[in-house]
Design a protein around this motif. Structure first.
Motif, PDB file in Angstrom:
ATOM      1  N   ASP A  98       0.819  -1.217   0.000  1.00 42.67           N
ATOM      2  CA  ASP A  98       0.000   0.000   0.000  1.00 42.67           C
ATOM      3  C   ASP A  98       0.854   1.270   0.000  1.00 42.67           C
ATOM      4  N   GLY A  99       2.006   1.207   0.644  1.00 39.44           N
ATOM      5  CA  GLY A  99       2.884   2.385   0.659  1.00 39.44           C
ATOM      6  C   GLY A  99       3.381   2.707  -0.740  1.00 39.44           C
ATOM      7  N   THR A 100       3.751   1.689  -1.471  1.00 43.03           N
ATOM      8  CA  THR A 100       4.221   1.901  -2.843  1.00 43.03           C
ATOM      9  C   THR A 100       3.082   2.421  -3.712  1.00 43.03           C
ATOM     10  N   LEU A 101       1.912   1.813  -3.578  1.00 47.02           N
ATOM     11  CA  LEU A 101       0.755   2.284  -4.352  1.00 47.02           C
ATOM     12  C   LEU A 101       0.455   3.752  -4.023  1.00 47.02           C
ATOM     13  N   HIS A 102       0.522   4.077  -2.756  1.00 45.18           N
ATOM     14  CA  HIS A 102       0.262   5.457  -2.327  1.00 45.18           C
ATOM     15  C   HIS A 102       1.225   6.423  -3.016  1.00 45.18           C
ATOM     16  N   GLU A 103       2.484   6.045  -3.078  1.00 43.55           N
ATOM     17  CA  GLU A 103       3.469   6.921  -3.724  1.00 43.55           C
ATOM     18  C   GLU A 103       3.196   7.027  -5.222  1.00 43.55           C
ATOM     19  N   VAL A 104       2.867   5.916  -5.843  1.00 41.13           N
ATOM     20  CA  VAL A 104       2.599   5.947  -7.290  1.00 41.13           C
ATOM     21  C   VAL A 104       1.386   6.829  -7.581  1.00 41.13           C
ATOM     22  N   VAL A 105       0.345   6.691  -6.777  1.00 45.05           N
ATOM     23  CA  VAL A 105      -0.842   7.536  -6.980  1.00 45.05           C
ATOM     24  C   VAL A 105      -0.458   9.012  -6.827  1.00 45.05           C
ATOM     25  N   ASN A 106       0.368   9.313  -5.850  1.00 46.23           N
ATOM     26  CA  ASN A 106       0.817  10.708  -5.680  1.00 46.23           C
ATOM     27  C   ASN A 106       1.588  11.203  -6.892  1.00 46.23           C
ATOM     28  N   GLY A 107       2.287  10.289  -7.544  1.00 45.57           N
ATOM     29  CA  GLY A 107       3.052  10.663  -8.738  1.00 45.57           C
ATOM     30  C   GLY A 107       2.174  11.061  -9.917  1.00 45.57           C
ATOM     31  N   PHE A 108       0.900  10.704  -9.856  1.00 47.12           N
ATOM     32  CA  PHE A 108      -0.016  11.102 -10.932  1.00 47.12           C
ATOM     33  C   PHE A 108      -0.384  12.587 -10.820  1.00 47.12           C
ATOM     34  N   PHE A 109       0.034  13.230  -9.722  1.00 45.90           N
ATOM     35  CA  PHE A 109      -0.343  14.630  -9.498  1.00 45.90           C
ATOM     36  C   PHE A 109       0.890  15.467  -9.173  1.00 45.90           C
ATOM     37  N   TRP A 110       0.772  16.732  -9.464  1.00 45.49           N
ATOM     38  CA  TRP A 110       1.817  17.695  -9.101  1.00 45.49           C
ATOM     39  C   TRP A 110       1.114  18.985  -8.701  1.00 45.49           C
ATOM     40  N   LYS A 111       1.309  19.404  -7.466  1.00 44.20           N
ATOM     41  CA  LYS A 111       0.656  20.607  -6.932  1.00 44.20           C
ATOM     42  C   LYS A 111      -0.855  20.574  -7.171  1.00 44.20           C
ATOM     43  N   GLY A 112      -1.458  19.428  -6.958  1.00 41.80           N
ATOM     44  CA  GLY A 112      -2.907  19.313  -7.031  1.00 41.80           C
ATOM     45  C   GLY A 112      -3.474  19.102  -8.419  1.00 41.80           C
ATOM     46  N   SER A 113      -2.643  19.102  -9.434  1.00 41.64           N
ATOM     47  CA  SER A 113      -3.140  18.905 -10.806  1.00 41.64           C
ATOM     48  C   SER A 113      -2.569  17.624 -11.385  1.00 41.64           C
ATOM     49  N   PRO A 114      -3.339  16.980 -12.289  1.00 42.57           N
ATOM     50  CA  PRO A 114      -2.829  15.758 -12.898  1.00 42.57           C
ATOM     51  C   PRO A 114      -1.572  16.028 -13.717  1.00 42.57           C
ATOM     52  N   VAL A 115      -0.640  15.116 -13.659  1.00 40.90           N
ATOM     53  CA  VAL A 115       0.554  15.206 -14.506  1.00 40.90           C
ATOM     54  C   VAL A 115       0.157  14.736 -15.906  1.00 40.90           C
ATOM     55  N   ARG A 116       0.678  15.385 -16.922  1.00 35.47           N
ATOM     56  CA  ARG A 116       0.333  15.063 -18.312  1.00 35.47           C
ATOM     57  C   ARG A 116       1.569  14.652 -19.106  1.00 35.47           C
ATOM     58  N   ALA A 117       1.336  13.867 -20.131  1.00 43.33           N
ATOM     59  CA  ALA A 117       2.428  13.520 -21.049  1.00 43.33           C
ATOM     60  C   ALA A 117       2.814  14.775 -21.836  1.00 43.33           C
ATOM     61  N   LEU A 118       4.099  14.910 -22.102  1.00 41.06           N
ATOM     62  CA  LEU A 118       4.570  16.116 -22.780  1.00 41.06           C
ATOM     63  C   LEU A 118       4.348  16.060 -24.287  1.00 41.06           C
ATOM     64  N   ASP A 119       4.462  14.864 -24.869  1.00 44.27           N
ATOM     65  CA  ASP A 119       4.443  14.768 -26.340  1.00 44.27           C
ATOM     66  C   ASP A 119       3.370  13.839 -26.883  1.00 44.27           C
ATOM     67  N   ARG A 120       2.328  13.551 -26.124  1.00 42.30           N
ATOM     68  CA  ARG A 120       1.347  12.574 -26.612  1.00 42.30           C
ATOM     69  C   ARG A 120      -0.012  13.195 -26.922  1.00 42.30           C
ATOM     70  N   GLY A 121      -0.115  14.499 -26.878  1.00 37.79           N
ATOM     71  CA  GLY A 121      -1.382  15.153 -27.181  1.00 37.79           C
ATOM     72  C   GLY A 121      -2.257  15.233 -25.942  1.00 37.79           C
ATOM     73  N   PRO A 122      -3.272  16.098 -25.984  1.00 36.42           N
ATOM     74  CA  PRO A 122      -4.090  16.361 -24.794  1.00 36.42           C
ATOM     75  C   PRO A 122      -4.971  15.189 -24.384  1.00 36.42           C
ATOM     76  N   ASP A 123      -5.253  14.268 -25.318  1.00 41.06           N
ATOM     77  CA  ASP A 123      -6.159  13.154 -25.000  1.00 41.06           C
ATOM     78  C   ASP A 123      -5.447  11.971 -24.355  1.00 41.06           C
ATOM     79  N   HIS A 124      -4.129  11.993 -24.358  1.00 43.06           N
ATOM     80  CA  HIS A 124      -3.428  10.825 -23.825  1.00 43.06           C
ATOM     81  C   HIS A 124      -3.559  10.751 -22.315  1.00 43.06           C
ATOM     82  N   LEU A 125      -3.935   9.579 -21.839  1.00 40.77           N
ATOM     83  CA  LEU A 125      -4.063   9.369 -20.399  1.00 40.77           C
ATOM     84  C   LEU A 125      -3.282   8.133 -19.993  1.00 40.77           C
ATOM     85  N   THR A 126      -2.804   8.137 -18.769  1.00 43.18           N
ATOM     86  CA  THR A 126      -2.037   7.010 -18.244  1.00 43.18           C
ATOM     87  C   THR A 126      -2.898   6.244 -17.250  1.00 43.18           C
ATOM     88  N   ALA A 127      -2.943   4.929 -17.409  1.00 41.44           N
ATOM     89  CA  ALA A 127      -3.703   4.080 -16.481  1.00 41.44           C
ATOM     90  C   ALA A 127      -2.837   3.742 -15.266  1.00 41.44           C
TER      91      ALA A 127
END
Ligand SMILES: Nc1ncnc2c1ncn2[C@@H]1O[C@H](COP(=O)(O)OP(=O)(O)OP(=O)(O)O)[C@@H](O)[C@H]1O
Length: 177
Positions: free
Chosen positions: A111-140
């Motif tokens: 659970d600790g690792t999962l918690h960290e990974v989930v936190n990695g999906f965000f930066w300062k309260g906003s979702p992190v986005r791919a830089l070169d994959r277009g606005p529709d790209h999402l990470t599962a």
């Protein structure tokens, strides 16, 4: 939170429609270089592994699971492995993987690792986005539960058997194609 009686897929997909993957530039990749000549439909899966989870059992089991994953997913995916070096490393690794265009980031540990990974999906309260994959790209987000408690997996009705987690990931991946 899901009912314990309702098993869910191992990859937790965002609601918006996913773009079909093109070959991303996951700099963490170990298999990536071998796959760069392919047709562009391979997906980048990043496995974030805590070797110290469950008193070291996670690291040992991961060594046995990686060949199985490669066998089962190698046709569709670039499998990227990142072994964490200490607390919070999984957060940074996840952020970088998403920015690099990963199609899925899969926590391997407790659970600790999962918690960290989930936190990695965000930066300062906003979702992190791919830089070169277009606005529709999402990470599962995915999980191979290999921790001491793995309460999150239990809550979702998943067993703690990592092979079943791999089955779920493969099934989900095949459903995408
Ligand atoms: N290389 C490492 N060495 C020591 N600790 C690490 C390392 N990598 C990650 N960690 C830390 O280990 C913590 C606990 O790991 P994890 O949750 O995977 O296992 P667990 O505690 O055995 O399982 P659970 O939380 O499900 O009981 C994580 O929160 C993370 O901060």
């Amino acid at each position: 939170m899901a009912s314990p009686a309702t098993p869910r897929p191992a990859l937790i997909r965002p609601r918006a429609s996913r773009s079909r993957s093109q070959l991303g530039a996951v700099s963490l990749a170990s298999d990536h270089a071998a796959a760069t000549g392919s047709s562009g439909h391979r997906r980048d899966f990043v496995f974030v592994v805590n070797p110290s989870g469950a008193n070291g059992r996670t690291g040992k089991q991961w060594k046995q699971l990686l060949p199985l994953l490669r066998t089962r997913l190698a046709d569709q995916c670039n499998i990227c492995e990142c072994i964490t070096s200490g607390p919070s490393h999984a957060i940074d690794v996840t952020r970088e993987a998403i920015k690099d265009g990963a199609d899925a980031v899969i926590a391997v540990g407790g659970d600790g690792t999962l918690h960290e990974v989930v936190n990695g999906f965000f930066w300062k309260g906003s979702p992190v986005r791919a830089l070169d994959r277009g606005p529709d790209h999402l990470t599962a987000l995915g999980l191979i539960p290999l921790g001491t408690g793995s309460d999150f997996a239990r809550t979702f009705g998943w067993s703690n058997d990592p092979r079943q987690a791999i089955d779920r990931i493969v099934r989900e991946e095949l459903n995408q194609n």
